[in-house]
Design an enzyme around this catalytic site. Structure first.
Site, short mmCIF file in Angstrom:
data_model
loop_
_atom_site.label_atom_id
_atom_site.label_comp_id
_atom_site.label_asym_id
_atom_site.label_seq_id
_atom_site.Cartn_x
_atom_site.Cartn_y
_atom_site.Cartn_z
N GLY A 3 0.84 -1.20 0.00
CA GLY A 3 0.00 0.00 0.00
C GLY A 3 0.87 1.24 0.00
O GLY A 3 1.88 1.30 0.70
N ALA A 22 -0.13 5.92 5.41
CA ALA A 22 0.50 5.02 6.37
C ALA A 22 1.66 4.26 5.74
O ALA A 22 2.71 4.09 6.35
CB ALA A 22 -0.54 4.05 6.93
N PHE A 75 -12.83 21.12 15.79
CA PHE A 75 -13.43 19.99 15.11
C PHE A 75 -14.37 19.30 16.08
O PHE A 75 -14.28 19.52 17.30
CB PHE A 75 -12.33 19.02 14.65
N HIS A 116 -20.15 9.47 7.75
CA HIS A 116 -19.86 10.89 7.85
C HIS A 116 -21.14 11.66 7.57
O HIS A 116 -21.83 11.37 6.59
CB HIS A 116 -18.77 11.28 6.84
N LEU A 136 -17.12 13.74 -0.15
CA LEU A 136 -17.05 14.27 1.21
C LEU A 136 -17.05 15.80 1.25
O LEU A 136 -16.32 16.45 0.50
CB LEU A 136 -15.77 13.75 1.87
N GLU A 164 -15.73 18.16 7.61
CA GLU A 164 -16.22 18.64 8.89
C GLU A 164 -15.69 20.05 9.16
O GLU A 164 -16.23 20.78 9.98
CB GLU A 164 -15.73 17.68 9.97
N ARG A 215 -19.50 12.72 15.11
CA ARG A 215 -20.06 12.36 13.81
C ARG A 215 -21.24 11.39 13.89
O ARG A 215 -22.18 11.48 13.11
CB ARG A 215 -18.97 11.74 12.94
N HIS A 226 -17.84 6.25 5.61
CA HIS A 226 -16.65 7.09 5.54
C HIS A 226 -15.39 6.39 6.03
O HIS A 226 -14.33 6.55 5.44
CB HIS A 226 -16.90 8.35 6.38
N GLU A 241 -5.85 3.03 8.23
CA GLU A 241 -7.25 2.65 8.37
C GLU A 241 -7.47 1.14 8.39
O GLU A 241 -8.39 0.64 9.04
CB GLU A 241 -8.11 3.27 7.26
N ARG A 247 -14.74 7.41 15.62
CA ARG A 247 -13.52 8.20 15.41
C ARG A 247 -13.82 9.69 15.40
O ARG A 247 -14.76 10.13 14.75
CB ARG A 247 -12.88 7.83 14.07
#
Lengths: 298, 616
Positions: B10, B14, B113, B235, B245, B248, B281, B346, B370, B381
């Site tokens: 990947g 990350a 947030f 979300h 998306l 937020e 959320r 989300h 994730e 989260r």
């Protein structure tokens, strides 16, 4: 790899991309203002299309470029026709996905985020480089002709070889080179709001390759760094957080023979950029910087 | 065969961060990714990255907010590690050139947030993930890390001892999407899975088409438990037609939610009398759907998010990207009209069970981002906690895999002492099985006589051979079921019955539908005969991964008969701390899932977090 093939040309030439009348160099409108103007025009156009409302029951006629070096029936490049039921809000990418999932599983194209940030679905749609996910079908004339990006080697169907593009991006040393960091691990290298604003547009590049594909100079000169890579160089050269020495080093890279001086300000890159980056302007600014530094003029 | 010390599967945030850390620690590291790294879904993150950087804030407050937000299902050692490492790791990004938004004095800006007691979300406009992804990629380029882009990882090469805790991962099998060549990648030290979430299990998601849970499914089938998969974050502000998306950050800057009657329902209908739009959320998502269900939605589908009052200047400065998204994908000009929004899938808060160092119960196998569940998010989260998670735990996994000593982990992994026994839940069908394994090939290889593979190379060769046979099998058929049809059925079932609101009968219906998907998959075939860029083949593999992951989500949701965080149950409207302060773990066991539990760790370094009623 045996994927080299000639880009198939249609009887009529795709529209050529010439400098727009309202040159962005004039500084009359900021990219944001231009964006807002275009938005308004787009909104009116959509309203008009919605008012006509006759698309609702119709299908979209796609003509999609096909080629596969391995499959006998596809070794000779051709266009396939697909008739996809139209839904309001449908994008070129939506139509391609429908065609693939419902009609032909072998129809091949890159795509991922479908929100104009991964940069993988740049195609040549009705004679212009566009992101499939960001292009509303309702704004296009039919049949909608979808081809791979011109001037790039075709791997299969709409997939083009991107290695050369990545090589050019890497050639400008695309990473921060400031070595003198502030004392303490939690101290940032401060940057003024003005300086961030200065580089902001240049940092939006999503590496889709549309600009490179639209550039006549890049088409004729394989070594030309091209608008995306030069914009990447601009992003760092104009960042105050790097020292003068490093900036000079950067300017030497971009003013080499196949660097900024190759640009003939045709604006095609700026025209097609899906993120509205003023690429041509950035290239011109780097030319001016190079002149100021008394660097070589090719 | 390719060989490296550390193989990162990947190329998103990350993965890139893990590769940089492993490289710093002296390892020869390679990234194997099915996309090019800059195409990764991390680029779509908008809001920001939480880090306690300013006076008046500290890591303990960040940890407290996160624990509360998690509805006390996060593990304290993981959450405290996140909060402690985030400041330095965020400033490291700044040192690498990340173009954060700035204050007048040139320091990085932060904004409020949802669920945060301090405005600690550090951001770069409304495109923080794009910048983070590109900055990390730049650093990988600078270090010359080897990247195999557009190589799809098909499976892990893991030894087959009966107990997963005794198994070792020696590498992966991948195929070059451009040429179709299938090869082994041997990892001398470790494999780090960083493949992101499984959002494509749902048909209305903010996730990229590439988010198919590949790493989770592969780790699961290799014997690593998937943890807390029932906790799927929806979300509250996604565009109705596409799932794109809307950050937020819009509410963080002061955006307001209205129902069709023009009521500011978060207050007027009492969903969150203090925090309003900036409640967590899960709370906002349920509020919106309740409005729609009670007939106060716009066009019976969505609500309005209004930011016009913020003024064009502030919007263009901090949320410009939102204007573009609303315009391009919904045809709405956020400067003159409110934007239509509704909840969408989300983020998967569960994932591959790991400890604070990213390690799984299988030796040499790590996960971060994730796809992993070190358990920082628990049942819900907080916005702005995904990006610090991927830099903090990506870095730690990279270091650990490369041999750097990070100290003993406090979180245990795998089926060990201290876990609770398996569930005896009443299931409508036998999950797993359905014969998918019947068609799986098994190549002969040299063993030591006891059935164990003797060396890593032989193990990898067997794994490569198995995938070559599988591909030949899939492509050898002339007729059958298309992966697209299976995927569509799966997505519809999940969206209908495993969504924001859940009830027992629906969850059972979803399990039956997943079982049908497995049966359909028995007859799946690849129509495209080409070896060149065969997305038909790739998506067939991905669809199998989605089935396995969707099943764990649904099983977890069915057995957890309580209401916690993002997991709402019609029959169980109370959080049940007495019975459910524990993680759900699902292991793939001889062709079918087994479900068991592990207690939540509420003891932090200096204090124990006491579960409280979560109100906003």
């Amino acid at each position: 790899m045996s994927t080299q093939q000639e880009q198939q040309t249609e009887p009529e030439e795709p529209e050529t991309q010439e400098a727009p009348a309202d040159q962005e160099m004039s500084g009359l409108a900021s990219p944001q203002q231009q964006r807002l103007q275009r938005k308004e025009a787009g909104r009116l156009e959509r309203e008009r299309a919605a008012a006509e409302d006759d698309l609702e029951e119709e299908t979209v006629h796609l003509k999609v470029f096909r080629f596969d070096p391995e499959v006998e029936a596809k070794q000779e490049p051709r266009f396939d026709d697909f008739h996809v039921p139209f839904e309001r809000g449908m994008t070129v990418l939506d139509a391609l996905i429908f065609a693939r999932d419902e009609f032909d599983s072998s129809l091949t194209f890159r795509h991922s985020c479908r929100q104009a940030i991964c940069g993988s679905d740049a195609f040549f749609v009705n004679g212009r480089q566009r992101l499939g996910c960001k292009t509303q079908i309702s704004e296009l004339d039919q049949p909608v002709r979808v081809e791979p990006l011109p001037h790039q080697e075709v791997v299969k169907d709409l997939v083009v070889e991107m290695e050369h593009f990545y090589d050019q991006m890497h050639a400008v040393e695309p990473y921060m080179q400031q070595e003198d960091l502030p004392e303490g691990d939690l101290e940032e290298m401060r940057q003024s709001r003005e300086n961030r604003e200065k580089i902001k547009m240049s940092t939006r590049c999503i590496w889709c390759g549309a600009c490179m594909s639209s550039c006549n100079i890049a088409a004729g000169d394989n070594q030309y760094l091209g608008p995306a890579a030069i914009n990447k160089a601009y992003r760092f050269a104009m960042d105050d957080r790097e020292d003068e020495e490093i900036k000079e080093h950067r300017l030497r890279i971009i003013e080499q023979e196949h660097g900024v001086w190759r640009c003939q300000t045709q604006f095609s890159c700026t025209e097609v950029c899906p993120k509205d980056i003023p690429l041509t302007e950035h290239i011109q600014e780097l030319k001016r910087e190079a002149v100021k530094k008394n660097l070589k003029f090719w | 065969m390719y060989e490296h010390d550390v193989i990162v599967v990947g190329g998103g945030g990350a993965g890139l961060r893990a590769a940089i850390a492993a490289h710093e620690a002296g390892a020869d590291v390679a990234i194997v990714t099915k996309l090019h790294p800059v195409r990764s879904h991390t680029g779509a993150a908008e809001g920001g990255i939480n880090a306690a950087l300013r006076e008046g804030d500290d890591w303990e407050l960040h940890a407290y907010d996160t624990m509360k937000g998690s509805d006390y299902l996060g593990d304290a050692p993981a959450i405290e590690t996140l909060a402690k490492d985030a400041p330095e790791d965020t400033i490291t990004l700044e040192h690498w050139g990340m173009p954060f938004s700035r204050e007048e004095d040139g320091t990085v800006s932060q904004r409020p947030f949802g669920g945060l007691s301090f405005p600690r979300t550090t951001y770069a406009g409304a495109e923080t993930g794009h910048h983070l992804l590109h900055v990390l990629y730049e650093q990988v380029v600078k270090r010359g890390v080897q990247i195999y882009d557009e190589w799809f990882v098909m499976n892990l090469a893991v030894t087959d001892e009966p107990d997963p805790n005794d198994r070792t991962c020696h590498g992966v099998v991948a195929y070059d999407v451009q040429s179709g060549k299938i090869e082994g990648f041997k990892a001398r030290n470790g494999v780090i899975i960083t493949t992101g979430g499984p959002g494509q299990a749902f048909d209305h998601t903010t996730n990229a088409v590439s988010c198919t849970g590949d790493g989770q499914a592969m780790a699961y089938r290799a014997g690593v438990p998937l943890e807390d998969m029932e906790f799927v974050q929806f979300h509250p502000t996604t565009l109705p037609s596409t799932g794109v998306l809307i950050s937020e950050g819009v509410r963080g800057e002061g955006g307001i939610l209205y129902n069709e009657d023009g009521e500011r329902f978060m207050f007027e209908h009492g969903y969150a009398n203090n925090a309003g739009e900036l409640a967590s959320r899960d709370v906002v998502s349920r509020a919106e759907l309740t409005e729609v269900n009670e007939g106060r939605g716009v066009e019976d589908e969505y609500v309005h998010l209004d930011m016009r009052h913020l003024g064009a200047e502030r919007i263009l400065d901090r949320l410009e990207n939102i204007l573009h998204l609303a315009e391009d994908f919904e045809g709405v000009d956020g400067l003159v009209e409110p934007m239509p929004v509704k909840p969408g899938q989300h983020y998967e808060m569960g994932g591959i069970e790991t400890d604070e160092n990213g390690k799984t119960c299988i030796d040499g196998l790590y996960a971060a981002g994730e796809c992993a569940c070190v358990s920082v998010h628990g049942a819900n989260r907080l916005g702005g906690n995904a990006l610090p998670e991927l830099v903090v735990f990506g870095k730690r996994a990279g270091y650990h895999a490369a041999g750097r000593d990070l100290g003993e982990a406090e979180i245990e992994t795998g089926y060990t002492a201290g876990v609770e026994e398996e569930t005896d839940a009443d299931l409508p069908v036998t999950p797993g099985e359905a014969g998918i394994d019947a068609s799986e090939p098994s190549a002969d290889v040299a063993t030591d006589g006891s059935g164990q593979i003797v060396d890593a190379d032989a193990l990898l060769e067997r794994a490569v051979e198995a995938e070559r046979e599988r591909v030949a099998h899939l492509m050898g058929r002339d007729d059958g079921v298309k992966h697209a049809d299976i995927r569509a059925k799966l997505q519809q079932a999940m969206t209908q019955d495993v969504n924001v609101f859940r009830e027992e009968e629906g969850l059972k219906r979803a399990l039956r539908a997943i079982k049908e998907c497995r049966e359909m998959y028995q007859d799946v075939y690849v129509e495209d005969p080409s070896r060149t860029f065969n997305t038909d083949l790739q998506m067939t593999y991905e669809t199998r991964n989605l089935i396995d992951v969707a099943e764990t989500i649904t099983l977890g949701a069915l057995v957890r008969n309580e209401f916690r965080g993002a997991h709402w149950r019609l029959e169980n409207q109370e959080r049940d701390d007495e019975n459910w302060l524990k993680h759900t773990l699902i292991s793939w066991n001889a062709g079918k899932p087994s479900i068991w539990y592990r207690p939540v760790i509420l003891e932090g370094e200096d204090k124990t977090y006491e579960p409280k009623i979560r109100s906003y």
